[in-house]
Design a protein around this motif. Sequence first.
Motif, PDB file in Angstrom:
ATOM      1  N   VAL B   3       0.855  -1.291   0.115  1.00  0.00           N
ATOM      2  CA  VAL B   3      -0.065  -0.045   0.001  1.00  0.00           C
ATOM      3  C   VAL B   3       0.960   0.821  -0.066  1.00  0.00           C
ATOM      4  CG1 VAL B   3      -1.822   1.111   1.373  1.00  0.00           C
ATOM      5  CG2 VAL B   3      -1.861  -1.008   0.549  1.00  0.00           C
ATOM      6  N   VAL B   6       2.405   2.215  -3.437  1.00  0.00           N
ATOM      7  CA  VAL B   6       1.588   2.171  -4.426  1.00  0.00           C
ATOM      8  C   VAL B   6       1.143   3.723  -4.018  1.00  0.00           C
ATOM      9  CG1 VAL B   6      -0.917   1.617  -4.728  1.00  0.00           C
ATOM     10  CG2 VAL B   6       0.263   0.226  -5.047  1.00  0.00           C
ATOM     11  N   LEU B  10       1.925   6.854  -6.664  1.00  0.00           N
ATOM     12  CA  LEU B  10       0.503   7.168  -7.302  1.00  0.00           C
ATOM     13  C   LEU B  10       0.807   8.682  -7.472  1.00  0.00           C
ATOM     14  CD1 LEU B  10      -1.270   6.497  -9.063  1.00  0.00           C
ATOM     15  CD2 LEU B  10      -3.050   6.254  -7.467  1.00  0.00           C
ATOM     16  N   PHE B  11       1.482   9.028  -5.860  1.00  0.00           N
ATOM     17  CA  PHE B  11       1.459  10.461  -5.793  1.00  0.00           C
ATOM     18  C   PHE B  11       2.721  11.455  -5.615  1.00  0.00           C
ATOM     19  CE2 PHE B  11      -2.913   8.795  -3.926  1.00  0.00           C
ATOM     20  CZ  PHE B  11      -3.754   9.200  -4.538  1.00  0.00           C
ATOM     21  N   ALA B 343      -4.910  10.462   9.541  1.00  0.00           N
ATOM     22  CA  ALA B 343      -5.163   9.565   9.069  1.00  0.00           C
ATOM     23  C   ALA B 343      -4.863   8.830   8.261  1.00  0.00           C
ATOM     24  CB  ALA B 343      -7.163   9.165   9.017  1.00  0.00           C
ATOM     25  N   ILE B 344      -4.777   9.387   6.544  1.00  0.00           N
ATOM     26  CA  ILE B 344      -4.566   9.529   5.553  1.00  0.00           C
ATOM     27  C   ILE B 344      -2.617   8.751   5.890  1.00  0.00           C
ATOM     28  CG2 ILE B 344      -2.771   9.455   3.268  1.00  0.00           C
ATOM     29  CD1 ILE B 344      -5.411  11.393   2.983  1.00  0.00           C
ATOM     30  N   ILE B 348      -0.479   4.716   5.903  1.00  0.00           N
ATOM     31  CA  ILE B 348       0.394   4.397   4.967  1.00  0.00           C
ATOM     32  C   ILE B 348       1.862   4.627   6.140  1.00  0.00           C
ATOM     33  CG2 ILE B 348       1.454   5.310   3.020  1.00  0.00           C
ATOM     34  CD1 ILE B 348      -0.435   5.248   2.503  1.00  0.00           C
ATOM     35  N   LYS B 392      -6.737  12.714 -15.476  1.00  0.00           N
ATOM     36  CA  LYS B 392      -7.959  11.694 -16.360  1.00  0.00           C
ATOM     37  C   LYS B 392      -8.227  10.990 -15.048  1.00  0.00           C
ATOM     38  CE  LYS B 392      -4.020  12.092 -19.495  1.00  0.00           C
ATOM     39  NZ  LYS B 392      -3.537  12.433 -18.527  1.00  0.00           N
ATOM     40  N   PRO B 394     -10.066   8.152 -14.153  1.00  0.00           N
ATOM     41  CA  PRO B 394     -10.591   7.955 -12.915  1.00  0.00           C
ATOM     42  C   PRO B 394      -9.530   8.840 -11.758  1.00  0.00           C
ATOM     43  CG  PRO B 394      -8.889   6.223 -12.900  1.00  0.00           C
ATOM     44  CD  PRO B 394      -9.606   6.753 -14.556  1.00  0.00           C
ATOM     45  N   ASP B 396      -8.783  11.896 -11.600  1.00  0.00           N
ATOM     46  CA  ASP B 396      -9.132  13.462 -12.212  1.00  0.00           C
ATOM     47  C   ASP B 396      -9.486  14.333 -10.885  1.00  0.00           C
ATOM     48  OD1 ASP B 396      -8.983  16.074 -12.882  1.00  0.00           O
ATOM     49  OD2 ASP B 396     -10.255  16.302 -14.400  1.00  0.00           O
ATOM     50  N   LEU B 397      -7.986  14.880 -10.040  1.00  0.00           N
ATOM     51  CA  LEU B 397      -8.193  14.853  -8.460  1.00  0.00           C
ATOM     52  C   LEU B 397      -7.961  16.213  -8.432  1.00  0.00           C
ATOM     53  CD1 LEU B 397      -6.877  12.134  -7.015  1.00  0.00           C
ATOM     54  CD2 LEU B 397      -8.747  12.262  -6.851  1.00  0.00           C
ATOM     55  N   ILE B 402      -9.932  16.440  -1.301  1.00  0.00           N
ATOM     56  CA  ILE B 402      -9.019  15.448  -0.961  1.00  0.00           C
ATOM     57  C   ILE B 402      -7.606  15.215  -1.330  1.00  0.00           C
ATOM     58  CG2 ILE B 402      -8.701  13.473  -3.111  1.00  0.00           C
ATOM     59  CD1 ILE B 402      -9.054  11.886   0.246  1.00  0.00           C
ATOM     60  N   LEU B 406      -3.764  14.556   1.037  1.00  0.00           N
ATOM     61  CA  LEU B 406      -2.967  13.838   0.000  1.00  0.00           C
ATOM     62  C   LEU B 406      -1.620  14.440   0.255  1.00  0.00           C
ATOM     63  CD1 LEU B 406      -4.954  11.962  -2.439  1.00  0.00           C
ATOM     64  CD2 LEU B 406      -3.743  10.977  -0.922  1.00  0.00           C
TER      65      LEU B 406
END
Lengths: 366, 535
Positions: B3, B6, B10-11, B343-344, B348, B392, B394, B396-397, B402, B406
């Motif tokens: 986790v 990833v 990703l971020f 929390a995040i 993590i 894009k 899914p 597109d944040l 959030i 993040l």
Amino acid sequence: MNITFRRALGTVLCGALGASALAACGSDSGDKASGGDSKTVTLVSHSSFNVTPEVLKDFEKASGYKVKVLKSGDAGEAVNKAILSKGNPQGDVFFGVDNTLLSRALDNGLFTSYEAKGLDRIPEGVQLDKGEHRVTPIDTGDICVNYDKKYFADKKLAPPQSFDDLIKPEYKDMLVVENAATSSPGLGFLLGTAAKYGDDGWQEYWTKLKANGVKVIDGWEQAYNEEFSGSAGGKKAKADRPLVVSYASSPPVEVVYAKDKPKTAEDAPTGVATGTCFQQIEFAGLLSGAKNEKGGKALLDFLISKKFQDDMPLNMFVNPVAKDAQVPEVFTKFGAQATDLQTMDPKRIADNREKWLKSWQSLVVK
Amino acid sequence: MIVPVVFFGLFFAYPVAAIVGRGLKADGVWRFGRIVDVLTEPDILHVLWFTTWQALASTALTLLIALPGAYVFARFDFPGKQLLRAVVTVPFVLPTVVVGTAFLALLGRGGMLDELWGVRLDTTVWAILLAHVFFNYAVVVRTVGGLWSQLDPRQEEAARVLGASRFAAWRKVTLPALGPAVAAAALMVFLFTFSSFGVVMILGGPTFSTLEVEIYRQTAQLLALDTAAVLTIVQFAAVSLILAVHAWTVRRRETALKLVDPARTSRRPRGAGQWGLLGFVLLTVLVLILVPLGVLVERSLSTSEGYGFGYFRALTSNEGGAFLVPPIEAIGNSLQYAAAATAIALAIGGLAAAALTRKAGRLVRGFDALLMLPLGVSAVTVGFGFLITLDKPPLDLRASWILVPLAQALVGVPFVVRTMLPVLRAVDGRLREAAAVLGASPWRVWREVDLPMVRRALLVAAGFAFAVSLGEFGATVFIARADNPTLPVAVATLLGRAGELNYGQAMALSTILMVVCAVSLLLLERVRTDRTGEF
């Protein structure tokens, strides 16, 4: 509180489930984050954008669109972000590109042509893209030197009125300017001197200004609130510089936000040196690739409508461009008309900006 | 482990790589020649040099001033200790805009020092160094002090009984145990000061510029993505190097420690020496931390009609027009973001720390360092990276709420890992083995063995993550959002407007931010359970 917990909980779940679930986490309470539905129109702007909520609601009622405002940093930053996300923009309309950045935005194909309804009420002089109407002028604001009235009255000295005055010995060690490389009023003031004295003359002018004890501060906040003796913050900080580069609208702002409001212009704490101004024009435009083009056009029409133009001055402290707009009394009473307003063609700014900034920095800062 | 990997891929890795790639690639061709071009510019070299030496100086100064503080907080009991511990952490979470203003009021013209001794430091490098100490004092006190308070003093006493001198006992017993924590704290301080942004921008004036400020200027103001990309790579390389050195020193010194309940290790100071030390620490806290904070409070209360709460009352109305909502609502927004980010970060960071204690090997060590990288990469780079990668469906944040937590969690995770890892690693592995032999599942082993021991570290980590998020300014400003300003953003907005009321409201909000932070941290101090005393 409840919402906080729900959100926090949702976040933990999203975090724990990893990327696959993120698609479902991105949106807030059911509205599509991508703004894909044509009932929402999104305005992207810099952090100074402001409007009275009722005025915005009137537009929403009349047009049937819901307006979402996204603010992304200061003016330069916001424009650059829009350029980076070109073709897949974050919204439909961008507000807040000024004449110093206009060329960069246009050259990068940021905007689509649209001739807004009611453009005939706007002076030709500020329509810098008359040929194609990729951008529409919304407001103007002059960058000028402000002075501390009390200081000059106590000293029995006349405040400076022009660029030439600023290099005179009686105004030694009085002026604070912002760093032209990091602050938009700073850049405006530099461009004003370049417009006034020409490609070669401005460097000589700045050499004299430096010899006359000009102080350079990175940002407007610090310069105005900490170094300038005429501002409320400066008075608390016991600032000792009675001249600062700010806006023509700063004196009215000082009045609006003063605890005990002055009645006449004589009692206002600060004034404008009217011969030291550079004109800044802010534009809005329809973003290329906007998802809701129709809504974006309606929003642009609204930005130059009388309603919005009347509401704007006291929200953003800028001058409306529409001829029929009502300028608030506090502007006419405490503001000042520039006498020798400097302007510059956006293309000339774009061509020389880097070069000028480099020589300005080695001349003044180093 | 999967986790966190990833999440970071990703971020963090993907957005940063994308923005750097865009800077160095023209028409599909990599232009590595630009690296040499940029790095041979005298201006850039000057920036690099200044960045490095001010970070070294700031770190040394912080350790010098804060280590006695760490000792006092770990070993002594005195009235108001909890409150003070919360107070020293407050600076760490204040937005740099506010700190810059406070320090100017102290060190600038007409400031306190000027009135007392005619000293002005506002355009010198001293202002930057002092502000860095102000910010990072808590990092040292909490990371080092947190572990110090759990070291068993009887080990040192045993060494004394066996004939070691007081100093030798400290050097041979306590110091090796503290080593990793001191190294971790020093590293964090170095990272923070190396990538210092707001402080340098405000207090450094136009003459001093760090790498981070330069990256910001090149990216956000000039859109010179190639120069910014090169500088990002340089910063990345420097940070990686620091992390590698750090990982190496930690590995050489890590031992299983016998941890005890912190309540048992602290006592009232005895003798003139100890009281003197306590006095000295309290004095530094007063001068270095309370005075700058006090200046803010003073300014928020001094209205034109003398002292009063006028500016605070103004916050609840919407007449100012600086926002679509009364500024007071920013407090709610800030708390929501901070809760989500915490929390995040805990999820993590906790997973990552657990994975790191279980496994060893080169790959895992690399992962450890990877988690620290966001601390040394500029918010600007990450923010612009988000903009061009998370655009894009899914994912597109870009306009989603959030995104702010993040981004804040990226900075929070390293804290969680750093705080938990020393404690987790110090848990004696044989306890776990014993539990497993007795038939406990891995989950139960973690719950029954690890959790009680690390609960305190977990709370400290949560406090840090929360506080970091509360005062975080870079990412929050950088990510376009609908009109729900956080406290730091609201402060900056108010400071960006002329007029007495705006200035006063900015100071009032800063004061509220301070109080909110202090209260949150104080609550975390309180939520201690006595379960830690069971082993």
